[in-house]
Design a protein around this motif. Structure first.
Motif, mmCIF file in Angstrom:
data_model
loop_
_atom_site.group_PDB
_atom_site.id
_atom_site.type_symbol
_atom_site.label_atom_id
_atom_site.label_comp_id
_atom_site.label_asym_id
_atom_site.label_seq_id
_atom_site.Cartn_x
_atom_site.Cartn_y
_atom_site.Cartn_z
ATOM 1 N N LYS A 212 0.864 -1.178 0.000
ATOM 2 C CA LYS A 212 0.000 0.000 0.000
ATOM 3 C C LYS A 212 0.898 1.225 0.000
ATOM 4 C CE LYS A 212 -3.795 -0.371 2.205
ATOM 5 N NZ LYS A 212 -4.844 -0.498 3.261
ATOM 6 N N LEU A 213 0.782 2.050 -1.031
ATOM 7 C CA LEU A 213 1.743 3.112 -1.282
ATOM 8 C C LEU A 213 1.713 4.214 -0.231
ATOM 9 C CD1 LEU A 213 1.302 3.590 -5.143
ATOM 10 C CD2 LEU A 213 3.065 2.262 -3.935
ATOM 11 N N GLY A 214 2.907 4.686 0.120
ATOM 12 C CA GLY A 214 3.071 5.898 0.904
ATOM 13 C C GLY A 214 3.415 7.052 -0.038
ATOM 14 N N GLN A 215 3.955 8.126 0.522
ATOM 15 C CA GLN A 215 4.406 9.244 -0.297
ATOM 16 C C GLN A 215 5.624 8.823 -1.117
ATOM 17 O OE1 GLN A 215 2.871 12.155 -0.477
ATOM 18 N NE2 GLN A 215 1.482 12.006 1.276
ATOM 19 N N THR A 216 5.887 9.523 -2.216
ATOM 20 C CA THR A 216 7.085 9.228 -2.998
ATOM 21 C C THR A 216 8.327 9.526 -2.162
ATOM 22 O OG1 THR A 216 7.255 11.446 -3.955
ATOM 23 C CG2 THR A 216 5.904 9.830 -5.147
ATOM 24 N N LEU A 217 9.397 8.826 -2.457
ATOM 25 C CA LEU A 217 10.639 9.061 -1.740
ATOM 26 C C LEU A 217 11.188 10.454 -2.043
ATOM 27 C CD1 LEU A 217 12.813 8.036 0.132
ATOM 28 C CD2 LEU A 217 13.923 6.939 -1.822
ATOM 29 N N VAL A 218 11.103 10.863 -3.301
ATOM 30 C CA VAL A 218 11.627 12.179 -3.682
ATOM 31 C C VAL A 218 10.888 13.294 -2.954
ATOM 32 C CG1 VAL A 218 11.802 13.826 -5.593
ATOM 33 C CG2 VAL A 218 12.590 11.483 -5.894
ATOM 34 N N SER A 219 9.573 13.148 -2.798
ATOM 35 C CA SER A 219 8.819 14.195 -2.103
ATOM 36 C C SER A 219 9.183 14.244 -0.626
ATOM 37 C CB SER A 219 7.308 13.972 -2.270
ATOM 38 O OG SER A 219 6.870 12.831 -1.547
ATOM 39 N N GLN A 220 9.496 13.101 -0.034
ATOM 40 C CA GLN A 220 9.892 13.089 1.371
ATOM 41 C C GLN A 220 11.303 13.650 1.563
ATOM 42 O OE1 GLN A 220 8.274 9.622 3.791
ATOM 43 N NE2 GLN A 220 7.992 8.802 1.727
ATOM 44 N N LEU A 221 12.168 13.360 0.616
ATOM 45 C CA LEU A 221 13.485 14.005 0.625
ATOM 46 C C LEU A 221 13.330 15.524 0.561
ATOM 47 C CD1 LEU A 221 15.585 11.789 -1.807
ATOM 48 C CD2 LEU A 221 16.280 12.403 0.501
ATOM 49 N N ALA A 222 12.473 15.974 -0.355
ATOM 50 C CA ALA A 222 12.266 17.409 -0.531
ATOM 51 C C ALA A 222 11.712 18.047 0.738
ATOM 52 C CB ALA A 222 11.339 17.664 -1.716
ATOM 53 N N ALA A 223 10.826 17.334 1.438
ATOM 54 C CA ALA A 223 10.272 17.867 2.685
ATOM 55 C C ALA A 223 11.372 18.106 3.712
ATOM 56 C CB ALA A 223 9.228 16.904 3.242
ATOM 57 N N ALA A 224 12.411 17.275 3.672
ATOM 58 C CA ALA A 224 13.542 17.437 4.580
ATOM 59 C C ALA A 224 14.547 18.459 4.070
ATOM 60 C CB ALA A 224 14.228 16.089 4.789
ATOM 61 N N GLY A 225 14.353 18.921 2.824
ATOM 62 C CA GLY A 225 15.237 19.920 2.251
ATOM 63 C C GLY A 225 16.335 19.372 1.367
ATOM 64 N N TYR A 226 16.137 18.161 0.838
ATOM 65 C CA TYR A 226 17.180 17.510 0.059
ATOM 66 C C TYR A 226 16.639 16.963 -1.263
ATOM 67 C CZ TYR A 226 19.923 17.862 4.294
ATOM 68 O OH TYR A 226 20.573 18.357 5.388
#
Length: 293
Positions: A111-125
């Motif tokens: 069951k999908l969570g958020q994309t990895l790239v979007s979570q990286l971006a949320a952390a500023g990376y």
């Protein structure tokens, strides 16, 4: 006049150098003075407790979490594990149940969570900001977005590397998810421990058995204390309390020895074990952009 022009030029160049962002700063400008852990949620993996010699009554949650972690250090950035479903192959929004096939043809559901790239971006990376990549092991639910970090420095144990790129990779892999790592700059780890940043705060520890070269990660945090990210040394807390092993270990003897060594390490250092697949515990963790330090 030439002397004045020279000093004006030199001053401008100096100001430019000082203004450049450094590897020690998050994209929002906050200085990194000690290690941080950002927790990323990669969704929920359907599971069967019998595969772990457990029953549903033994566990708090049957389904498993899919977690990955960004460790930010004053000397660089380490990505630990890379999820179960690659961002580019998602078939729907958050909450969609996605079917995947392992190399051996077995199907799995996430069951999908958020994309990895979007979570990286949320952390500023961004993926390009990641200095090092380390995968606890080669199973498909830890490697999905590994190719995003092919330009990072890959840290990998020798038996794991050899299995991943053998002529006949293990059935629990999806080699297409990590194929780009073949050409990555890499360090082949042959020692029991590898000190990533050279100061004892982020250490990859060999913990073979689940796969040929399985590893765990120790992170020493200034405020939270020491944390060991388990990889798949355990999947459920009940494996730890009841002494149960999954039915699909490469070497049960090596897993028993690795668990015993990690338990001794935890007792010696006072570190806390984070079982990466423990869904009940994972739901209590702070997710990026919050972090542990």
């Amino acid at each position: 006049m030439l002397r004045i022009a020279f000093w004006r030029t030199l001053t401008a160049l100096t100001i430019t150098v000082i203004a450049w962002p450094t590897a020690n700063a998050q994209n929002n400008g906050s200085p990194i003075t000690s290690p941080r852990i950002y927790v990323f949620d990669g969704g929920v993996l359907a599971s069967e407790t019998a595969r772990y010699r457990l029953t549903d009554a033994d566990v708090q949650e049957v389904s498993l979490s899919v977690a990955s972690f960004l460790i930010v250090h004053p000397r660089g950035v380490l990505m630990w594990d890379a999820g179960a479903v690659a961002d580019h192959e998602r078939t729907g929004p958050v909450g969609t149940e996605q079917r995947l096939l392992r190399r051996d043809g077995q199907e799995r559901f996430v069951k999908l969570g958020q994309t990895l790239v979007s979570q990286l971006a949320a952390a500023g990376y961004q993926p390009a900001d990641v200095t090092y990549l380390a995968l606890s092991h080669y199973h498909w639910d830890h490697t999905a977005d590994a190719n995003l970090f092919a330009r990072a420095h890959w840290l990998v144990s020798k038996p794991e590397h050899d299995a991943m790129f053998s002529a006949d990779p293990p059935g629990g892999t999806r080699p297409e998810t990590y194929s780009a790592l073949k050409n990555s700059r890499s360090t082949i780890i042959t020692t029991d421990e590898y000190d990533v940043f050279g100061d004892g705060t982020v250490i990859i520890k060999q913990a073979h058995g689940h796969t040929e070269g399985h590893t765990v990660l120790y992170v020493k945090l200034a405020n939270t204390g020491g944390v060991v990210l388990s990889g798949d040394l355990y999947h459920y807390p009940a494996e730890r309390t009841l002494g149960r092993l999954p039915t699909f270990e490469v070497s049960e003897a090596d897993t028993k020895a690795a668990r015993a060594e990690v338990e001794r390490f935890l007792e010696r250092t006072g570190a806390t074990l984070w079982i990466q697949h423990d869904l009940a515990a994972h739901r209590k963790l702070k997710l990026a952009p919050e972090y542990y330090d």
